[in-house]
Enzyme design. Structure first.
Site: not given
Length: 451
Positions: A227, A261
């Site tokens: 990720e 993020c």
């Protein structure tokens, strides 16, 4: 040596010694032995252990939240909410693990054929500092219930959090070695990942770190989940509820001092409503109170490190130098304390459009129409999450499928939620966390065929 530093005032909190080669070897041996016992426990027993973890976190959420705040700077309110989210995820997986991992019967010409899901072994988790509990726990909770054991390599500036996470599992009654914190430098990761006892790796971090870890894992034929970064688009169409869209956009961009993020990093707005939307966004930004994260009146704390603060300021200046316009008063940074910024007239080729901006910097990008908005959203090497604002449900369904991202949230805050898969495409990584898919990333889907 790792040193925790309070980002608000730069006060040194504590130092942590790096594990010696002998200490690391003992931890790997312990993990291997723990897996043999942990994986043979019944699913019900493992599930109960993780319920206890959730209860422990709720009982100690204030102290744990204050530790997060001290080490990486988010407000205490944000930090406590992070701990609570981890606890509710324990409950979610405890309630659903049996359904997620139950044998899947397959229609065939065999007397009986099925798929069963079995754990792999010790899994290395390389985790970042921005959500020091959530990032680690969203791997550990489903991974441990599935029967794996965890080895955490956390970011060097949140080693207190890393130690606390190990303590949580130990104090909640999990057997020795089921979850361990590795105090190792980045250079040692390769040695751990190539060790035969480590079966897989998950990483949340930069694309550079992800590429390096994926290369090592690939050379060892080991499963990896990545990720990575994001430059998430928040698309506002002409028929959007501008009040809600602007409020949510600022919350998404500025929470955790912009260090997320999946924060909405590029506000892509149809030209006909750009002025009205921008005015609303600027109003919400001007209400943000940046400062001491332990103060109840503060709504945004400092950034986590000096180098990160320097980086976001440089990206803002670079973008302005190419023709963007600063709508907030000025670029104001004092150490890690960076005031929120809003830029207009941002276009492809500028740092704030092309690169991941990890800090309190929001940008307005003009789209001619909905087709142009989708084009601009997809004009990115990243594809983690995105948001779409329109009151036309048919249009939303059609356009959401055209956006190149792992998630699209319509008329709402883009976020991770244990009930749905989380992950990206393109340079935002591969694999999925959370939901049943996240639990099944680190299991062997074994076919059993009985004639």
């Amino acid at each position: 040596m790792f040193t925790s530093i309070n980002p608000y005032n730069q006060q040194k909190l504590k130092t942590y010694r790096v594990d010696s080669a002998a200490q690391l070897e003992r931890k790997l041996t312990r993990a291997d032995r723990a897996f043999a016992d942990w994986s043979t426990l019944s699913l019900a027993d493992r599930t109960q252990h993780l319920r206890n973890v959730g209860k422990y976190m709720l009982a100690n959420k204030q102290a744990l939240g204050e530790l997060i705040t001290a080490e990486m700077g988010k407000t205490v309110k944000e930090a406590v909410s992070e701990v609570e989210k981890c606890a509710t995820t324990c409950t979610f997986y405890a309630d659903n693990a049996e359904a997620f991992l139950t044998d899947q019967l397959i229609e065939s010409d065999a007397q009986r054929s099925l798929i069963c899901y079995q754990p792999l072994g010790p899994v290395l988790a390389i985790m970042p500092w921005n959500f020091p509990f959530w990032q680690a726990m969203r791997f550990a909770i489903p991974g441990l219930i599935a029967g794996n054991v965890g080895l955490l390599k956390h970011a060097g500036n949140v080693m207190g959090c890393a130690q606390a996470i190990e303590t949580i599992f130990r104090e909640s009654g999990l057997p020795d070695g089921v979850f361990q914190n590795l105090l190792i430098e980045t250079d040692t990761v390769k040695d751990v990942l190539t060790d035969w006892r480590v079966k897989a790796v998950t990483l949340t971090g930069s694309e550079k770190a992800g590429a390096s870890v994926a290369q090592i894992a690939g050379s060892q034929i080991k499963k990896s989940v990545l990720e990575l970064g994001g430059s998430d688009a928040l698309i506002v169409l002409a028929d959007a509820d501008l009040d809600k869209a602007a409020e949510t956009a600022v919350k998404s961009r500025m929470q955790n001092a912009g260090q997320s993020c999946i924060a909405a990093k590029r506000f892509i707005v149809e030209k006909s409503v750009e002025k009205a939307f921008t005015e609303r966004v600027l109003h919400h930004i001007e209400t943000i109170k940046q400062g001491d994260p332990t103060n109840d009146n503060t709504t945004m704390g400092p950034m986590a490190r000096l180098d990160l603060a320097d980086a976001i300021v440089k990206q803002a200046h670079d973008t302005l130098a190419k023709g963007a316009k600063l709508l907030t008063d000025k670029i104001d940074a004092n150490g890690c304390n960076v005031q929120p910024m809003l830029l207009d007239n941002v276009k492809p080729g500028m740092a704030a459009f092309d690169d991941e901006t990890f800090g309190p910097l929001a940008v307005i990008i003009t789209a001619k129409d909905e087709s142009d908005a989708i084009r601009l959203a997809n004009q990115s090497r990243y594809g983690l999450g995105s948001a779409l604002w329109t009151q036309d449900s048919d249009k939303a369904n059609r356009l959401a499928r055209q956006i190149q991202a792992g998630s699209v949230f319509v008329n709402g805050l883009m976020r991770s939620d244990a009930r749905v898969p989380f992950g990206g495409i393109k340079l935002s990584g591969f694999g999925r966390e959370l939901s049943d898919l996240g639990m099944k990333e680190f299991v062997n889907a074994k076919t059993i065929w009985i004639e």
